[in-house]
Scaffold this motif. Structure first.
Motif, PDB file in Angstrom:
ATOM      1  N   SER A  42       1.047  -1.300   0.010  1.00  0.00           N
ATOM      2  CA  SER A  42      -0.042   0.098  -0.076  1.00  0.00           C
ATOM      3  C   SER A  42       0.964   1.156   0.003  1.00  0.00           C
ATOM      4  O   SER A  42       1.628   1.461   1.133  1.00  0.00           O
ATOM      5  CB  SER A  42      -0.988   0.158   1.201  1.00  0.00           C
ATOM      6  OG  SER A  42      -1.621   1.377   1.302  1.00  0.00           O
ATOM      7  N   VAL A  43       0.690   2.067  -0.905  1.00  0.00           N
ATOM      8  CA  VAL A  43       1.716   3.169  -1.132  1.00  0.00           C
ATOM      9  C   VAL A  43       1.065   4.276  -0.306  1.00  0.00           C
ATOM     10  O   VAL A  43       1.882   5.045   0.168  1.00  0.00           O
ATOM     11  CB  VAL A  43       1.599   3.682  -2.603  1.00  0.00           C
ATOM     12  CG1 VAL A  43       2.598   2.648  -3.539  1.00  0.00           C
ATOM     13  CG2 VAL A  43       0.499   3.986  -3.309  1.00  0.00           C
ATOM     14  N   ASP A  44      -0.131   4.322  -0.019  1.00  0.00           N
ATOM     15  CA  ASP A  44      -0.674   5.299   1.104  1.00  0.00           C
ATOM     16  C   ASP A  44      -0.413   5.004   2.474  1.00  0.00           C
ATOM     17  O   ASP A  44       0.056   5.824   3.220  1.00  0.00           O
ATOM     18  CB  ASP A  44      -2.334   5.414   0.868  1.00  0.00           C
ATOM     19  CG  ASP A  44      -2.577   6.099  -0.479  1.00  0.00           C
ATOM     20  OD1 ASP A  44      -1.661   6.532  -1.243  1.00  0.00           O
ATOM     21  OD2 ASP A  44      -3.773   5.978  -0.815  1.00  0.00           O
ATOM     22  N   ASP A  45      -0.452   3.907   2.749  1.00  0.00           N
ATOM     23  CA  ASP A  45      -0.211   3.334   4.205  1.00  0.00           C
ATOM     24  C   ASP A  45       0.989   2.751   4.494  1.00  0.00           C
ATOM     25  O   ASP A  45       1.525   2.803   5.760  1.00  0.00           O
ATOM     26  CB  ASP A  45      -1.075   2.208   4.598  1.00  0.00           C
ATOM     27  CG  ASP A  45      -2.475   2.434   4.431  1.00  0.00           C
ATOM     28  OD1 ASP A  45      -3.012   3.708   4.767  1.00  0.00           O
ATOM     29  OD2 ASP A  45      -3.334   1.706   4.067  1.00  0.00           O
ATOM     30  N   ASP A  46       1.899   2.683   3.497  1.00  0.00           N
ATOM     31  CA  ASP A  46       3.683   2.468   3.821  1.00  0.00           C
ATOM     32  C   ASP A  46       3.644   1.188   4.528  1.00  0.00           C
ATOM     33  O   ASP A  46       4.288   1.117   5.251  1.00  0.00           O
ATOM     34  CB  ASP A  46       4.395   3.609   4.373  1.00  0.00           C
ATOM     35  CG  ASP A  46       3.980   4.876   3.588  1.00  0.00           C
ATOM     36  OD1 ASP A  46       4.234   4.960   2.345  1.00  0.00           O
ATOM     37  OD2 ASP A  46       4.397   5.919   4.304  1.00  0.00           O
ATOM     38  N   ARG A  47       2.773   0.311   4.145  1.00  0.00           N
ATOM     39  CA  ARG A  47       2.816  -1.101   4.613  1.00  0.00           C
ATOM     40  C   ARG A  47       2.817  -2.230   3.498  1.00  0.00           C
ATOM     41  O   ARG A  47       2.360  -2.078   2.434  1.00  0.00           O
ATOM     42  CB  ARG A  47       1.450  -1.297   5.315  1.00  0.00           C
ATOM     43  CG  ARG A  47       1.549  -2.534   6.193  1.00  0.00           C
ATOM     44  CD  ARG A  47       0.346  -2.324   7.184  1.00  0.00           C
ATOM     45  NE  ARG A  47       0.753  -1.479   8.264  1.00  0.00           N
ATOM     46  CZ  ARG A  47       1.285  -2.321   9.309  1.00  0.00           C
ATOM     47  NH1 ARG A  47       1.748  -3.258   9.253  1.00  0.00           N
ATOM     48  NH2 ARG A  47       1.613  -1.372  10.351  1.00  0.00           N
ATOM     49  N   VAL A  48       3.510  -3.214   3.844  1.00  0.00           N
ATOM     50  CA  VAL A  48       3.708  -4.419   3.100  1.00  0.00           C
ATOM     51  C   VAL A  48       2.822  -5.723   3.858  1.00  0.00           C
ATOM     52  O   VAL A  48       2.977  -5.792   4.961  1.00  0.00           O
ATOM     53  CB  VAL A  48       5.037  -4.877   2.980  1.00  0.00           C
ATOM     54  CG1 VAL A  48       5.047  -6.123   2.044  1.00  0.00           C
ATOM     55  CG2 VAL A  48       5.517  -3.778   1.839  1.00  0.00           C
ATOM     56  N   TRP A  49       2.090  -6.598   3.013  1.00  0.00           N
ATOM     57  CA  TRP A  49       1.807  -7.755   3.569  1.00  0.00           C
ATOM     58  C   TRP A  49       2.360  -8.973   2.662  1.00  0.00           C
ATOM     59  O   TRP A  49       2.182  -8.908   1.522  1.00  0.00           O
ATOM     60  CB  TRP A  49       0.165  -7.672   3.369  1.00  0.00           C
ATOM     61  CG  TRP A  49      -0.592  -6.713   4.412  1.00  0.00           C
ATOM     62  CD1 TRP A  49      -1.119  -7.073   5.457  1.00  0.00           C
ATOM     63  CD2 TRP A  49      -0.931  -5.547   4.068  1.00  0.00           C
ATOM     64  NE1 TRP A  49      -1.731  -6.112   5.863  1.00  0.00           N
ATOM     65  CE2 TRP A  49      -1.538  -4.848   5.015  1.00  0.00           C
ATOM     66  CE3 TRP A  49      -0.679  -4.645   2.870  1.00  0.00           C
ATOM     67  CZ2 TRP A  49      -2.113  -3.759   5.253  1.00  0.00           C
ATOM     68  CZ3 TRP A  49      -0.863  -3.318   2.881  1.00  0.00           C
ATOM     69  CH2 TRP A  49      -1.669  -2.797   3.927  1.00  0.00           C
ATOM     70  N   LEU A  50       2.713  -9.878   3.225  1.00  0.00           N
ATOM     71  CA  LEU A  50       3.176 -11.042   2.694  1.00  0.00           C
ATOM     72  C   LEU A  50       1.900 -12.221   2.962  1.00  0.00           C
ATOM     73  O   LEU A  50       1.726 -12.614   4.023  1.00  0.00           O
ATOM     74  CB  LEU A  50       4.431 -11.741   3.104  1.00  0.00           C
ATOM     75  CG  LEU A  50       5.671 -10.777   3.320  1.00  0.00           C
ATOM     76  CD1 LEU A  50       6.868 -11.397   3.826  1.00  0.00           C
ATOM     77  CD2 LEU A  50       5.835 -10.164   1.798  1.00  0.00           C
ATOM     78  N   VAL A  51       1.286 -12.452   1.692  1.00  0.00           N
ATOM     79  CA  VAL A  51       0.052 -13.417   2.017  1.00  0.00           C
ATOM     80  C   VAL A  51       0.308 -14.595   1.192  1.00  0.00           C
ATOM     81  O   VAL A  51       0.683 -14.878   0.052  1.00  0.00           O
ATOM     82  CB  VAL A  51      -1.158 -12.464   0.948  1.00  0.00           C
ATOM     83  CG1 VAL A  51      -2.365 -13.342   1.282  1.00  0.00           C
ATOM     84  CG2 VAL A  51      -1.154 -11.028   1.558  1.00  0.00           C
ATOM     85  N   GLY A  52       0.073 -15.745   2.022  1.00  0.00           N
ATOM     86  CA  GLY A  52       0.282 -17.046   1.846  1.00  0.00           C
ATOM     87  C   GLY A  52      -0.948 -17.697   1.127  1.00  0.00           C
ATOM     88  O   GLY A  52      -1.899 -16.956   0.677  1.00  0.00           O
ATOM     89  N   SER A  53      -0.684 -18.908   1.100  1.00  0.00           N
ATOM     90  CA  SER A  53      -2.207 -19.699   0.713  1.00  0.00           C
ATOM     91  C   SER A  53      -3.404 -19.728   1.565  1.00  0.00           C
ATOM     92  O   SER A  53      -3.231 -19.144   2.707  1.00  0.00           O
ATOM     93  CB  SER A  53      -1.914 -21.193   0.209  1.00  0.00           C
ATOM     94  OG  SER A  53      -1.616 -21.660   1.784  1.00  0.00           O
ATOM     95  N   GLY A  54      -4.449 -19.755   0.915  1.00  0.00           N
ATOM     96  CA  GLY A  54      -5.458 -19.379   1.569  1.00  0.00           C
ATOM     97  C   GLY A  54      -6.029 -17.753   2.192  1.00  0.00           C
ATOM     98  O   GLY A  54      -6.791 -17.807   3.092  1.00  0.00           O
TER      99      GLY A  54
END
Length: 184
Positions: A74-86
């Motif tokens: 998210s460029v607005d929130d300066d946050r990254v999520w690593l999303v796995g299966s499910g």
């Protein structure tokens, strides 16, 4: 009579093929580079909606950020999520943005470097590149010295900085071809 109707059909078929060819050419010229690699710029597309956020849980995965294994940025929130299966979030963390942002869209990891010098002259590790905007390569990286200072706003840089621990996590997760979804 049969020969004149055959000529008409042949003429109509030729005209239809020319029309389809012209329309296909116009569409290919106007179309982005591909669904996985939209042309990136430092500003979102006009009217691009911001993905709805859970106000009680600001670090929750943004709605509308895709499906499957992916990195969400998210460029607005300066946050990254690593999303796995499910659709399970394996890890989320704050980042220090670069001065050039990728446009919202879906990308793939195109290259990685274990250690290099960043566009700002800082030695970095765990570089994961996924886009280009304004002629600048965009990717995640961690400064070798652990710093996450904001970049000089007068310089065009593409390094989205993480902590060293988060940089290692994204390095292990985001291999070549991994999807990266950029949201506002």
């Amino acid at each position: 009579m049969a020969s004149s109707s055959a000529g008409i059909v042949t003429g109509l078929t030729a005209a239809a093929l020319v029309t389809v060819g012209v329309l296909a050419h116009q569409a290919s010229v106007a179309a982005p580079a591909g669904p996985e690699r939209p042309r990136a710029s430092s500003t979102p597309a006009p009217g691009a909606p911001k993905a709805p956020r859970d106000r009680r849980h600001p670090d929750a995965l943004p709605a509308g950020s895709g499906t499957g294994e992916r990195v969400v940025y998210s460029v607005d929130d300066d946050r990254v999520w690593l999303v796995g299966s499910g659709n399970r979030v394996r890890r989320t963390f704050r980042v220090t943005p670069s001065t050039v942002d990728p446009a919202p869209g879906a990308y793939t990891v195109t290259s990685r470097s274990n250690r290099v010098t960043g566009s700002d002259g800082v030695p970095v590790e765990h570089v994961v590149r996924f886009a280009t905007a304004q002629g600048v390569a965009i990717g995640f990286s961690a400064a070798v010295d652990g710093s996450t200072a904001k970049p000089d706003p007068d310089e065009r840089t593409g390094g989205v900085r993480t902590s060293r621990a988060d940089g290692e996590a994204i390095w292990r997760f985001a291999t070549i071809g991994q999807q990266v979804v950029v949201v506002p």
